[in-house]
Structures are given as C-alpha cells and as structure tokens.
Design a protein around this motif. Structure first.
Motif, PDB file in Angstrom:
ATOM      1  N   GLU B 301      56.731  98.691  31.702  1.00  0.00           N
ATOM      2  CA  GLU B 301      57.872  97.816  31.929  1.00  0.00           C
ATOM      3  C   GLU B 301      57.541  96.403  31.486  1.00  0.00           C
ATOM      4  OE1 GLU B 301      58.921  96.946  35.925  1.00  0.00           O
ATOM      5  OE2 GLU B 301      60.770  95.965  35.310  1.00  0.00           O
ATOM      6  N   GLU B 302      56.380  95.936  31.916  1.00  0.00           N
ATOM      7  CA  GLU B 302      55.989  94.583  31.593  1.00  0.00           C
ATOM      8  C   GLU B 302      55.824  94.412  30.086  1.00  0.00           C
ATOM      9  OE1 GLU B 302      52.697  92.222  33.891  1.00  0.00           O
ATOM     10  OE2 GLU B 302      54.384  92.989  35.034  1.00  0.00           O
ATOM     11  N   ASN B 305      59.451  94.492  28.404  1.00  0.00           N
ATOM     12  CA  ASN B 305      60.298  93.299  28.503  1.00  0.00           C
ATOM     13  C   ASN B 305      59.544  92.013  28.173  1.00  0.00           C
ATOM     14  OD1 ASN B 305      58.913  92.726  30.819  1.00  0.00           O
ATOM     15  ND2 ASN B 305      60.550  93.313  32.190  1.00  0.00           N
ATOM     16  N   ARG B 306      58.386  92.183  27.557  1.00  0.00           N
ATOM     17  CA  ARG B 306      57.653  91.087  26.931  1.00  0.00           C
ATOM     18  C   ARG B 306      57.170  89.999  27.885  1.00  0.00           C
ATOM     19  NH1 ARG B 306      55.951  93.464  22.989  1.00  0.00           N
ATOM     20  NH2 ARG B 306      55.308  91.521  22.057  1.00  0.00           N
ATOM     21  N   ILE B 307      57.137  90.296  29.186  1.00  0.00           N
ATOM     22  CA  ILE B 307      56.593  89.301  30.121  1.00  0.00           C
ATOM     23  C   ILE B 307      55.122  89.090  29.817  1.00  0.00           C
ATOM     24  CG2 ILE B 307      56.136  88.808  32.549  1.00  0.00           C
ATOM     25  CD1 ILE B 307      58.554  90.586  33.162  1.00  0.00           C
TER      26      ILE B 307
END
Lengths: 343, 503
Positions: B301-302, B305-307
């Motif tokens: 997920e991280e 979404n490019r966090i």
C-alpha cells in the motif's frame, strides 16, 4: 534546529553527476548550483531525468558518478531535518487524520511530537483546512489532499525545499495558493527548487531556470538569459511596401506571415507588451499583410517603429514581445521532447 | 534508532486503530470461551426432551427398555447432585457420592437430598433435577398397541413427520421416535450357526432424526442384554455367574519412564502435555502467517501510493524496514499474547476442580516452558518470515502481483501443518530432527517437539541456525528493500536481485 538561512555557501551543488540504470543513462553529466534564497525552476520534458536528479539530491538513490553537496554536507541524510520534499506522485495515509499525517512527517524531520502537533493545526488553519484537521485524509478532495501533503513537507520549516511537480492536479485557485507558498518561503530566505511542465509558473516564480532533456543539462541561467537564447521578433501589419525595413541593420530576416494569420493573432494576444496602433483607414483596395521581423541581438525594436514613421509605412498593428518561456522550451527541447523515451 | 521507533509507533498505533485488529483480538478469546462453554450449555439445555412411543406387542421387552432409560436418567441426576453438593456443602463437608446402584436402590434423589440437607450452606438454592432426556408418551390417534404393524405405522407416520402433535401435560409436542416390537420377536432372534427362516425385520425404530442415535442405541443395548439373559436361562447357564465373569478384568497401567520414580503413572495431564505443543504450533503458524500478510499489505500500500518517497527523504531504507518490522511485529505480539492471556484466564475462571480437562490444561500451561518457548520461536520465526515478506513486498507493485509469490511461501509454510500430528508420535525421530534443522521450519517443528525433551544439541543448534538465518534474511531483505522499494514496473528477475545483494 534550522541553521542560518543566509548562509553564504550554496544550498545545493551538483557536480558532474550521472546515473545509469543498467545501460540506460537517466542523468548524464549534470552540474549546477543553487544560490541561497532563490527560486529555481527545474524544467524538462517527460523522461528528462528531473525526478532521478531530485532523488539523487535527496540521497534516495546514489549517483553512478559525480558528487552532490547539500547544505554544505556531502550526504543529504546528515541534513535531512533541514530539507523539505514533496514527491511527484502524491499519496497520504488514507485512514490517518490530516493533522496526524502532517505531525508524523514533521516528527520524522526532528520536531518533537508536541511541537509537530501544534504546527500541524496552525498550518491547517492558515491554509483553510481547519475543518478537516481531524478528518481522515481519504475524506479530502484530491486538491485538498495535495495541500495537506505540501504542508506535511513544509511543517518543519526547512531551509531548502524540493517540490516535484507541485502544481499538477491543483485547480487555478490552489495553484495560486501554491505560488504564494513558494514566494513566501523565498521571501523568508528559504531556497526552493521545483520542477514543472507548466512554463507560466516557472516564468512567474523563478529567479533561475534549469532545463534538462534526455538526461542532459540544456540550459541553466536566469529567465532573461533564457529569453536571449532565441532572437527577438517584431510583428507588424501593413498594406504598404515594407522594402525600407529590409535595409535596416537591426533586421536579420523578414517573413510573410499573412497566410498564417491565426497563429500570428494568437501570439499577439499572449501576455506581452503589445502596442496596438489604430492606423489610417484608407486601406481599401490593397490587402493588409502580416510580417514577422527577426531582430539582431541587442537591437532596439523602437528603431523599427521610427523607420516606419519616417518612410510613411502605415501600421495597422505593431507587436513587439519578448519570447515566452514556452517558446524557449519548444525551441531548445522541442525535437528531443517528441522522441523522449518513456520509462 | 529514534526514527525506527517513530515509524514503529505509527505502524502500531494505526493498526491498533483498525477494526480488524480489535476483531482479531476479541474474536479468539470469544471462540475459546465458547468452545469451553457451549458443550456445558448443550449438556444442560441444548438437547430438548425427546418424546417417543413404545408399542410392545410381545409384551415382554417394554419394561427392560424403560428401566434402562430410567437408569440413564438417574445417572444424570446423580452427577448433577454431585455438582450441587460440591458447590453448596458448607465447610469441610465433602460429598461422598454413592454408586449408581446404591443411589437407585436407596431411594434416589429425594433420600440423598434429605441426607445432605443439614450440611448445606444456608444460602444454598434448592436443587433442580435435570430434565428427562427421553420421555414416553401413550400411543396417539386412538390406535391400539396390538393393532397390525402396518396399521400402527400408518397412524404414527404424520406424528413422526411433525404434521400432527401430541398433548403431553398440557403441552403440544412432536413425536421424535416410535419403537415397535412385533409379537413374534422371539422368533426373529438371530443366533450363530442357525439360519433364520426369513430375513428378520426385528424391532422397528422409526425416527426422522438420523443424527441422534442415542435412543436407538439404548434400546438396542437394553434388548440385547435381555435376550442374552434369557438365552442363558434356556441353555441352563447361570446368568448371574456370567454377568460376574463379564465384569472381570485385569487393569493395565500406562507408565512413563521419563517421570520420577513413584510417579510414573500416566494420567490425562500427560496426554494433554504431549498434545499441547501441537496447539501452540498452530497458534504460531496462524499468528506468523497473519502478521506476514499484514506486513505485505502494508508495504504494498505504502509503495503504491508513493508515501514511501517522502519517508525515504527523511529516513534510510534500513530504518524504514526495521520500523515496519518492529511496529507490525508488536501488533502481532499484542494479539498473540492477549490470546494466550485470554486462554489462561478463561481456563482459570472456568476451572472448578483440578480434575476437569480445563484444570489439567491450565496445569500443563503453568508447569511447562510452552509459553516462554513459544515467545522465543514466535520472535525469531517472525523476524525471518517478515524479512522475506518485506523483500517480496518491496519488489512488487500490486497486491495481486505479490499474492502469486506469496502462494509459493505459503506452500513452503504448509509443511509443518502436515507434520503437526505426526511429530508428537515420534518427537525425536528422523523426520522431526531433519525438519528441525531447516530454518524456515525450525520454529514450528521445535515447538512441536518441545515437550518431548529434545536433545540439547538440537535445541541449541537449531536455535542458533534460526537466529543466523533470521539475521541473514534481514540483511538480504535490507539490500533488496533499498533498491526494490522505489522500483516500478515488472518485478525483477531472481538473478537481478542477487546482483543487488552485491552492492
């Protein structure tokens, strides 16, 4: 925790940096340096190597060759508290509350939890997101989410900020807010490096411009210097003979633009100092023609106007404009941009 | 270190805020509680009274069946009385339960209650005798007992189907079974070496409920015993003597040579002791797998979404990885240990006296090193698998992509599940020892063997190997993570990943 922003050394120095991914040369021998307190525009077509360069500056990836000095250190990690970064692809923790996201990133930049929380609420209030402070970020619109992310990257008041495409996805109102944020930081002596595709933003904001294409540096300098890379042009509309103008030493060449009236028109309405002259009306019978005069470097366009008056050339319009950054961009990287390989 | 902590803390607090976390945390204790409580409830209230009709045309077997069913009921009454006495007798008085025969012959419930009455606590509630499990009802629909069998079944059919009901003590109830004994039952007795004239139909047991065979079994046993008793008489054998002979036996004792002299007797605690590790292997497997999944989802997920990019401008990939490992590991630890805590407390709460299974389980848990060893293997096993998962997660872009690789890991992880039941039977055998030395199986297999006193060489050697492997996996994951985390596009080939390790 923030050092003196008016430090004399350049916040960023990139020297002969190259990056290879396998055989692909993403960045090819690029050097530049940023003066403290400046707004630096980082331009280039897709795949030019902008994001790769930015990642190397932040030491997320290491250059294959060359060296980078950030805020006087050879490693960005040593000064990571003094750097702010907004990546190109934006994302937030969906279930976290807005203030918590901002505070979390601020604590990772060395702020204490208490200060970070306080700063988060301050910023959200200042930028009109007070009501959303305790909402999870997936309740925000795309633009608002991006604003939160910008705030998150600036909450620790960094002295050097890198923004990768900060304007993409924002509506005109929020683009203006973003511009204000950048100007405000520069005013307080912070150094800003931002990349963009939108030339108008760069034109309005930047002190200096770095243009990259295909991994190479194409241009590095002030806006005026950029404009000087292509010849100045004057456009006139008249039904009289323009032969006297050809003799002028300031004029390099004259092109008949009559057949492309529409294009000429669209350029003349662009943001530029235009001078519209309501000329004599006795133009019946003869067709009015559009001419584009390319001038020699440092030539004064006023000289053209004076010659016209002296030789009785009646003008319907006289249009003298500096080349836009768009024109500069298209001329410098136009052919490259079209064939740029997408990764 | 500070950043590792910050990342770990965020992972922990964010996960602890999800519904899934609380569901997992509370569901397991709830299931443990139910699995102990439900059988108790079922025994008390679950099975309703079943109504049956008994038409004995032979006229000689009905009393035998009724006596047998009543005896079963008295057994339950006696057990309940024992429980009642244990709970409500005052002071040092301990209930001496009579044998079932004594109980019945001495007047049953009423007499026994009278006897213990003076010794009861003053606030003791009155005794509630259990309900009869099987209740006889007279033949409905005006049909006579000696009617033709076809006629009888025809009349009873709608009652047995639940289409008609019978009135019992003012309540309308449905009939659950009919037992029909034909007149010529004597002629239908099957004897060895004697060919019956025709295929005997014997006693007809009619019931729509095929699953509950208890009444049928009781009838079969009661009638069987009676037929045999008569057979002895016919042949001139002494029925009493035979009954006594049948009850003669030599006891056989299971002894465990590993226990101290004088205490070698094997009891139920020992059996539990042998099988308890399997439960812990299962717990270990479920928890490691659940947390590994959590970690994979989290990292993907991280990444998607490019966090990750913002994080990497603040922390090193190593710090990020360790932070995630510790944060999510802590989530898992919280969950697993709250489960164990719940198990121990529910067992403690539900245990009245130590002879019950729950009490014995508790004794095993408390007196063994199951829980400490579980903690050790959980920790090392988690680190090793988490490292694999993090490396995997860092090179995949979507969960779908990662799941296909996860399938392979899953398949490898399945092995201890298959061997789980074999290992306790030969805990120090070749299979167990070989599997113990394969690091990815060490936590599970050693956990399985732990109660069988594995050799020290195995115990320490495998743990060191596991530790080294976990550290190696972590180092390798760090390398792959560093490069893979910002990668987009196709997952790298194995060879490419191996090259990353050299950097």
């Amino acid at each position: 925790m923030n050092g003196n922003p008016s430090t004399s050394t350049a916040p960023l120095e990139v020297r002969n940096v190259s990056k290879l991914f396998g055989d692909f040369r993403a960045v090819d021998d690029v050097s530049f340096s940023l003066p403290a307190g400046s707004i630096y525009g980082f331009l280039g077509p897709n795949g030019a190597g902008k994001t790769t360069t930015i990642r190397m500056i932040l030491e997320i990836i290491k250059p294959t060759t060359g060296s980078i000095t950030v805020l006087g250190e050879s490693s960005a990690l040593k000064v990571r508290h003094r750097i702010g970064y907004l990546p190109e692809e934006k994302g937030l923790y969906k279930k976290m509350q807005c203030w918590a996201v901002i505070a979390y990133f601020a604590t990772l930049k060395g702020l204490s939890r208490k200060v970070a929380k306080q700063r988060a609420f301050e910023l959200l209030e200042r930028y009109g997101l007070k009501d959303f402070a305790t909402k999870p970020t997936d309740a925000l619109s795309k633009g608002m989410g991006q604003k939160v992310q910008v705030l998150a990257s600036l909450a620790h008041d960094p002295e050097f900020v890198i923004l990768d495409e900060p304007f993409s996805g924002l509506d005109p109102v929020n683009q203006q807010v973003m511009e204000d944020i950048i100007r405000d930081m520069a005013k307080r002596g912070r150094t800003v490096l931002f990349s963009t595709h939108v030339m108008q933003h760069a034109e309005r904001l930047c002190d200096r411009i770095l243009l990259m294409a295909k991994g190479r540096k194409i241009f590095d300098g002030t806006l005026a210097e950029a404009q000087r890379t292509i010849p100045r042009r004057v456009r006139i509309e008249t039904e009289d003979d323009i032969a006297p103008l050809r003799a002028l030493s300031a004029v390099v060449s004259i092109l008949d633009r009559s057949s492309r009236r529409e294009e000429a028109h669209s350029i003349s309405t662009e943001e530029s100092q235009s001078l519209l002259m309501s000329a004599a009306t006795g133009s019946m019978g003869r067709e009015s023609r559009h001419w584009e005069l390319e001038l020699r470097e440092n030539a004064d366009p006023q000289a053209i106007l004076q010659t016209c008056f002296a030789r009785g050339i009646r003008l319907h319009s006289f249009n003298q404009s500096d080349p836009t950054l768009h024109e500069v961009f298209m001329r410098l990287v136009g052919p490259d941009a079209k064939e740029a390989t997408f990764r | 270190m500070k950043y590792i902590y910050l990342i770990a803390w965020r992972e922990y607090s964010e996960n602890a805020r999800t519904k899934g976390f609380w569901l997992g945390l509370l569901l397991v204790p709830f299931i443990i509680f139910l699995s102990i409580q439900v059988p108790v409830w079922l025994q008390k209230k679950g099975t309703p009274t079943r109504y049956y009709v008994l038409a004995d045309q032979s006229g000689s077997l009905a009393p035998v069946i009724e006596v047998r069913l009543d005896r079963e009921h008295q057994k339950q009454v006696l057990a309940d009385l024992g429980e009642y006495a244990r709970k409500h007798l005052a002071g040092t008085n301990s209930a001496q339960l009579p044998s079932l025969d004594q109980f019945i012959s001495h007047g049953g419930e009423a007499v026994y209650l009278e006897k213990i009455q003076p010794h009861l606590k003053t606030d003791a509630p009155p005794f509630k005798s259990p309900r009869r499990e099987f209740h006889p009802v007279p033949l409905p629909g005006g049909v006579q007992e000696n009617a033709d069998i076809t006629n009888l079944t025809g009349t009873l059919r709608p009652y047995l189907r639940g289409e008609k009901t019978i009135e019992v003590n003012g309540q309308w109830v449905s009939l659950s079974a009919a037992i029909l004994i034909p007149t010529d039952i004597e002629k239908q007795i099957v004897r060895p070496n004697q060919k019956p004239a025709r295929t005997p139909t014997g006693i007809e047991y009619w019931s729509g409920n095929l699953a509950d065979t208890k009444l049928r079994d009781e009838v079969e046993q009661a009638v069987g015993a009676e037929i045999r008793r008569r057979e002895y008489l016919i042949r001139g054998l002494d029925a009493v003597a035979i009954r006594e002979v049948e009850q003669t036996y030599v006891p056989i004792a299971s002894l465990n040579p590993k226990k101290e002299a004088g205490q070698e007797a094997v009891n139920r605690t020992d059996v539990i002791r042998q099988w308890a590790p399997s439960a812990f292997v299962y717990l270990l497997w479920v928890s490691i797998f659940a947390i590994a999944q959590m970690l994979l989802t989290n990292i993907i997920e991280e990444k998607s979404n490019r966090i990750i990019e913002v994080l990497l401008s603040s922390v090193t990939p190593g710090e990020l990885m360790m932070g995630k490992l510790m944060g999510i590991g802590a989530v898992g630890l919280t969950m697993v240990f709250s489960w164990i805590l719940a198990l121990v407390s529910i067992l403690t709460w539900k245990t009245g006296n130590s002879t019950e299974v729950t009490g014995q389980m508790l004794t095993v848990l408390k007196s063994s090193n199951l829980i400490p060893m579980f903690s050790v293997y959980f920790l090392f096993g988690f680190v090793m698998y988490a490292a694999l998962i993090l490396a995997l997660g860092s090179v995949c872009n979507t969960l779908k992509e990662a799941q296909s690789y996860m399938g392979v890991i899953m398949m490898l992880m399945m092995v201890p599940m298959f061997t789980m039941t074999f290992i306790p039977k030969d805990p120090n055998g070749v299979l167990a020892r070989v599997l113990s030395w394969i690091p990815i199986y060490t936590p599970f297999i050693m956990m399985n063997r732990i109660m069988a006193d594995p050799p020290w060489f195995d115990l320490i050697g495998t743990t060191i190997l596991l530790l080294v492997t976990a550290a190696g996996a972590l180092w390798m994951a760090g390398k792959i993570f560093r490069i893979g985390i910002l990668r987009t596009g196709q997952p790298p080939r194995l060879l490419e990943m191996l090259r990353w390790l050299k950097r």
